[in-house]
Design a protein around this motif. Structure first.
Motif, PDB file in Angstrom:
ATOM      1  N   PHE A 170       0.822  -1.204   0.000  1.00 57.19           N
ATOM      2  CA  PHE A 170       0.000   0.000   0.000  1.00 57.19           C
ATOM      3  C   PHE A 170       0.861   1.262   0.000  1.00 57.19           C
ATOM      4  N   LEU A 171       0.237   2.349  -0.398  1.00 49.90           N
ATOM      5  CA  LEU A 171       0.784   3.681  -0.168  1.00 49.90           C
ATOM      6  C   LEU A 171      -0.148   4.382   0.812  1.00 49.90           C
ATOM      7  N   LYS A 172       0.376   4.724   1.969  1.00 48.84           N
ATOM      8  CA  LYS A 172      -0.414   5.376   3.016  1.00 48.84           C
ATOM      9  C   LYS A 172      -0.282   6.892   2.875  1.00 48.84           C
ATOM     10  N   PRO A 173      -1.378   7.602   2.641  1.00 49.38           N
ATOM     11  CA  PRO A 173      -1.310   9.068   2.606  1.00 49.38           C
ATOM     12  C   PRO A 173      -0.878   9.609   3.967  1.00 49.38           C
ATOM     13  N   PRO A 174      -0.264  10.772   4.008  1.00 51.84           N
ATOM     14  CA  PRO A 174       0.231  11.316   5.268  1.00 51.84           C
ATOM     15  C   PRO A 174      -0.857  11.397   6.343  1.00 51.84           C
ATOM     16  N   GLU A 176      -2.918   9.269   7.532  1.00 52.05           N
ATOM     17  CA  GLU A 176      -4.184   8.561   7.315  1.00 52.05           C
ATOM     18  C   GLU A 176      -4.117   7.141   7.880  1.00 52.05           C
ATOM     19  N   GLY A 177      -4.944   6.858   8.886  1.00 57.56           N
ATOM     20  CA  GLY A 177      -4.953   5.532   9.488  1.00 57.56           C
ATOM     21  C   GLY A 177      -5.997   4.593   8.921  1.00 57.56           C
ATOM     22  N   ASP A 178      -6.944   5.101   8.153  1.00 56.15           N
ATOM     23  CA  ASP A 178      -8.013   4.290   7.568  1.00 56.15           C
ATOM     24  C   ASP A 178      -7.503   3.613   6.298  1.00 56.15           C
ATOM     25  N   MET A 179      -7.319   2.283   6.348  1.00 57.39           N
ATOM     26  CA  MET A 179      -6.739   1.570   5.213  1.00 57.39           C
ATOM     27  C   MET A 179      -7.605   1.659   3.961  1.00 57.39           C
ATOM     28  N   SER A 180      -8.892   1.882   4.129  1.00 53.28           N
ATOM     29  CA  SER A 180      -9.757   1.988   2.951  1.00 53.28           C
ATOM     30  C   SER A 180      -9.429   3.228   2.121  1.00 53.28           C
ATOM     31  N   LYS A 181      -8.676   4.154   2.719  1.00 55.35           N
ATOM     32  CA  LYS A 181      -8.296   5.373   2.007  1.00 55.35           C
ATOM     33  C   LYS A 181      -6.846   5.325   1.527  1.00 55.35           C
ATOM     34  N   TRP A 182      -6.226   4.161   1.655  1.00 57.86           N
ATOM     35  CA  TRP A 182      -4.866   3.996   1.164  1.00 57.86           C
ATOM     36  C   TRP A 182      -4.894   3.560  -0.301  1.00 57.86           C
ATOM     37  N   VAL A 183      -3.789   3.768  -0.981  1.00 60.77           N
ATOM     38  CA  VAL A 183      -3.619   3.258  -2.344  1.00 60.77           C
ATOM     39  C   VAL A 183      -3.197   1.796  -2.257  1.00 60.77           C
ATOM     40  N   ALA A 205       1.113   7.223 -11.225  1.00 61.30           N
ATOM     41  CA  ALA A 205       0.117   8.291 -11.086  1.00 61.30           C
ATOM     42  C   ALA A 205      -0.247   8.503  -9.618  1.00 61.30           C
ATOM     43  N   ALA A 206      -0.330   7.415  -8.857  1.00 57.33           N
ATOM     44  CA  ALA A 206      -0.667   7.524  -7.435  1.00 57.33           C
ATOM     45  C   ALA A 206       0.437   8.248  -6.668  1.00 57.33           C
ATOM     46  N   VAL A 207       1.683   7.904  -6.961  1.00 59.77           N
ATOM     47  CA  VAL A 207       2.812   8.549  -6.282  1.00 59.77           C
ATOM     48  C   VAL A 207       2.809  10.053  -6.560  1.00 59.77           C
ATOM     49  N   GLN A 208       2.599  10.412  -7.807  1.00 59.08           N
ATOM     50  CA  GLN A 208       2.604  11.830  -8.170  1.00 59.08           C
ATOM     51  C   GLN A 208       1.427  12.576  -7.546  1.00 59.08           C
ATOM     52  N   ALA A 209       0.277  11.912  -7.446  1.00 59.34           N
ATOM     53  CA  ALA A 209      -0.899  12.556  -6.856  1.00 59.34           C
ATOM     54  C   ALA A 209      -0.746  12.726  -5.342  1.00 59.34           C
ATOM     55  N   LEU A 210      -0.096  11.764  -4.697  1.00 60.58           N
ATOM     56  CA  LEU A 210       0.075  11.835  -3.250  1.00 60.58           C
ATOM     57  C   LEU A 210       1.036  12.944  -2.848  1.00 60.58           C
ATOM     58  N   GLY A 211       2.076  13.150  -3.630  1.00 62.27           N
ATOM     59  CA  GLY A 211       3.079  14.141  -3.263  1.00 62.27           C
ATOM     60  C   GLY A 211       3.938  13.656  -2.112  1.00 62.27           C
ATOM     61  N   ALA A 212       4.603  14.567  -1.437  1.00 64.76           N
ATOM     62  CA  ALA A 212       5.541  14.199  -0.374  1.00 64.76           C
ATOM     63  C   ALA A 212       4.806  13.694   0.860  1.00 64.76           C
ATOM     64  N   GLY A 213       5.484  12.820   1.606  1.00 66.10           N
ATOM     65  CA  GLY A 213       4.983  12.401   2.906  1.00 66.10           C
ATOM     66  C   GLY A 213       4.235  11.094   2.942  1.00 66.10           C
ATOM     67  N   PHE A 214       4.052  10.424   1.802  1.00 64.57           N
ATOM     68  CA  PHE A 214       3.366   9.128   1.827  1.00 64.57           C
ATOM     69  C   PHE A 214       4.310   8.062   2.380  1.00 64.57           C
TER      70      PHE A 214
END
Length: 650
Positions: A170-174, A176-183, A205-214
């Motif tokens: 997964f890619l976890k957004p900065p 964000e603890g809810d796994m349903s919102k992870w990539v 595309a996901a990496v670029q959309a997330l930006g820094a901190g994932f």
């Protein structure tokens, strides 16, 4: 007329410093070394890996107990391992992903793709039950019996049950603890799914959309006895990817890595060879953080040939390859002339994983005592099954664990059962504390120092061997020649290490690609730990605090290496602090309470606390009979070894 292997050896030799060149080249020109170079370094089609190959021996040693525990808990128990590359590492997976997304034609894309292939390929590796059955023959004489698997145990590994393990990347957004919102990364081809972002279907595309901190997260979930074998394999695949990136940052070819690593290994073996004034064992604990499997095998060969007091290897891959090549026998005895008659024994006992999972299984024991009683219950299970009284005390702090050992005897009926099962061992006695019995060299196993203050461990917590009494302490935090000398001088019986022996030859400096890393620190700091145990529908989050660096003090604040499930860590959840505070409390030895054990005054570790924070524990308000009754009660509940631990290796 020069073979590919000969040319490679010449190339590596040219890169080795003069002081080590003749020894390195001479070693590589041996028949066994050349075979490894051909098969594991130069061949385009490397030999396939088994699931257990990148495991340490402790995994095999715990396989029997884990299988028995899982059978009794059934489907109500699942264990989750999570990969973490710590921020202290020179290179992170996140940086690899960012660089790959920025330039799909760069070496970073190849490194990322290979890592994804390796990780998603783990469930397809064959379990190799035959290796589990045959491995007890290869154990060192002192460790005979630590791998005990019955026919029922081996049946639990038949049919490749690892293919049913749930592995997610997964890619976890900065924050964000809810796994349903992870990539969710859907596979090695780089596909991705992100709820609410249906327009994104690729990893780039996901990496670029997330930006820094994932954060890159890998979770592996399943029955304990199966999912355990993913831990070290996942770490090695990640170490290999990070290693390739670190080579790129330095402008190193693979040949340069081997030259640097073998030169470092040579220098450190010379240091061991120069001072043999007192017995000191060398155990090679390597594999999980090895950036090249070819180096792992060469390292094992050379250490076996040269290291004074060589005691064996923890590497399952090494033992399997040397056996299949016919270089050692089933009993690990050296057959090939290159080994000079040396045996390459399997060595290892148990690991923090046992104590961590028991934090969930026996949480009520910890809550009632406010000490790490669950860790003691794990040790009691392991000891009874294997007959080896090895101690790994620092999960919640060695002082707190030693305090329990000083305050309690073995549970009712334990001594008779142990002696009946293990007549080959020096017998336990009914009288006396557990601590006193383990301090007898003929009874106690190795006690491993794995964190904190190396001097205090052997002088204050588990006094080392002296005048025929004391603990057989093993040092496993070795990073320099000074560490080796200190361990010898303090009376440690030996060391267990891997990175020190050439596995991490990185050094420091300025990178050739400053846009990727500002400086080269040479640090590779990655772990894959138990992050969650699901028991009867309830989630618990085990942790390891480790020993504090100053004796007499404890973790008054959350340590930087505090590892917790990414579903909680860094999300602002109050559960993170609750988990830490519970663990912190268990590790405290406050030195107060009506019945605090006066023999343990040297273990008090709240010297850095303010007076109002020093609070007596429930355990230290009980009469001695009540303390012992508490252990007896929980042992009657959490003794999973009631059935025979017989079978292969028994």
């Amino acid at each position: 007329g020069c073979s590919m292997a000969d040319q490679w050896i010449q190339d590596v030799g040219a890169l080795v410093p003069d002081r080590s060149r003749s020894r390195v080249v001479g070693f590589l020109q041996q028949e066994t070394s050349k075979r490894i170079v051909e098969d594991w370094i130069l061949s385009d089609a490397k030999p396939p890996l088994k699931l257990m190959d990148m495991s340490d021996v402790y995994k095999l040693s715990m396989a029997g107990p884990f299988a028995r525990i899982q059978r009794q808990l059934g489907d109500s128990c699942e264990v989750v391992f999570t990969l973490e590359v710590r921020t202290s590492s020179e290179l992170s997976l996140e940086r690899v992903f960012e660089c790959a997304a920025a330039d799909p034609r760069s070496p970073w894309e190849r490194i990322r793709s290979r890592w994804l292939e390796d990780v998603f390929g783990l469930p397809t590796r064959d379990t190799a039950v035959d290796f589990l059955e045959e491995s007890p023959q290869g154990l060192s004489p002192a460790l005979k019996g630590v791998i005990r698997v019955s026919q029922e145990d081996t049946a639990a590994y038949a049919g490749n049950p690892q293919r049913q393990v749930q592995l997610g990347v997964f890619l976890k957004p900065p924050g964000e603890g809810d796994m349903s919102k992870w990539v969710t990364i859907t596979g090695p081809d780089g596909g991705a799914q992100w709820a609410g972002h249906e327009e994104i279907s690729t990893l780039d595309a996901a990496v670029q959309a997330l930006g820094a901190g994932f954060q890159v997260v890998v979770d592996v979930r399943g029955p304990w006895h199966v999912v355990t074998f993913f831990e070290t394999s996942l770490m090695q695949a990640t170490a290999e990817a990070l290693g390739q990136g670190m080579q790129f940052l330095r402008g190193w070819s693979d040949a340069q890595f081997y030259a640097e690593a073998l030169a470092m290994l040579d220098e450190r073996l010379l240091h061991l060879e120069e001072d043999q004034s007192k017995p000191f064992a060398t155990f090679l604990f390597s594999g999980r953080r090895s950036p090249h499997k070819g180096y792992l095998l060469l390292q094992n060969l050379w250490v076996a040939q040269r290291a004074p007091g060589y005691g064996g290897t923890s590497s399952c891959l090494t033992f399997r390859v040397l056996r299949e090549c016919g270089w050692i026998g089933p009993d690990a005895g050296g057959i090939h002339a290159d080994l000079k008659g040396k045996s390459v024994f399997l060595v290892g006992t148990h690991a923090h994983e046992g104590s961590m999972v028991f934090q969930a299984i026996a949480a009520d024991a910890d809550d009632e005592s406010e000490y790490p009683m669950s860790s003691l219950l794990w040790h009691l299970n392991y000891w009874l099954c294997t007959g080896n009284l090895a101690v790994l005390p620092d999960t919640m702090g060695s002082p707190a664990f030693a305090y329990l050992l000083l305050s309690l005897g073995f549970p009712a009926g334990y001594v008779a059962e142990f002696n009946a099962r293990h007549p080959e061992r020096a017998g336990l006695e009914e009288a006396g504390t557990i601590f006193d019995q383990l301090s007898k060299p003929a009874v106690g196993g190795l006690v491993r120092q794995d964190s904190g203050n190396v001097k205090a461990f052997i002088t204050q917590v588990f006094p080392g061997l002296q005048d025929g009494a004391g603990f057989k302490c093993l040092a496993s935090e070795i990073g320099s020649k000074a560490d080796v000398e200190e361990a010898k001088a303090l009376g440690y019986v030996g060391m267990g290490c891997g990175g020190y022996l050439g596995e991490k030859p990185w050094g420091t400096g300025t990178p050739k690609h400053a846009d990727v890393a500002e400086e080269l620190t040479g640090r590779v700091d990655l772990v894959a730990k138990v992050s969650c145990v699901v028991l009867r529908g309830t989630e618990r989050y085990p942790v390891k605090l480790g020993d504090y660096s100053v004796h007499g003090q404890w973790h008054s604040v959350k340590p930087g290496k505090f590892a917790l499930t990414p579903r909680l860590k860094g999300t602002g959840s109050p559960v993170e602090q609750e988990v830490f505070q519970r663990a912190q409390r268990q590790g405290e030895v406050p030195g107060v309470g009506e019945t605090f054990n006066p023999r343990a005054a040297h273990l008090v570790n709240v010297g850095n606390y303010t007076a109002d924070r020093v609070v007596a524990k429930k355990f230290d308000g009980l009469a001695q009979e009540q303390k012992q009754a508490m252990l007896d009660k929980y042992w009657s509940i959490y003794n999973f070894m009631k059935s025979s631990c017989g079978g292969v290796g028994w």
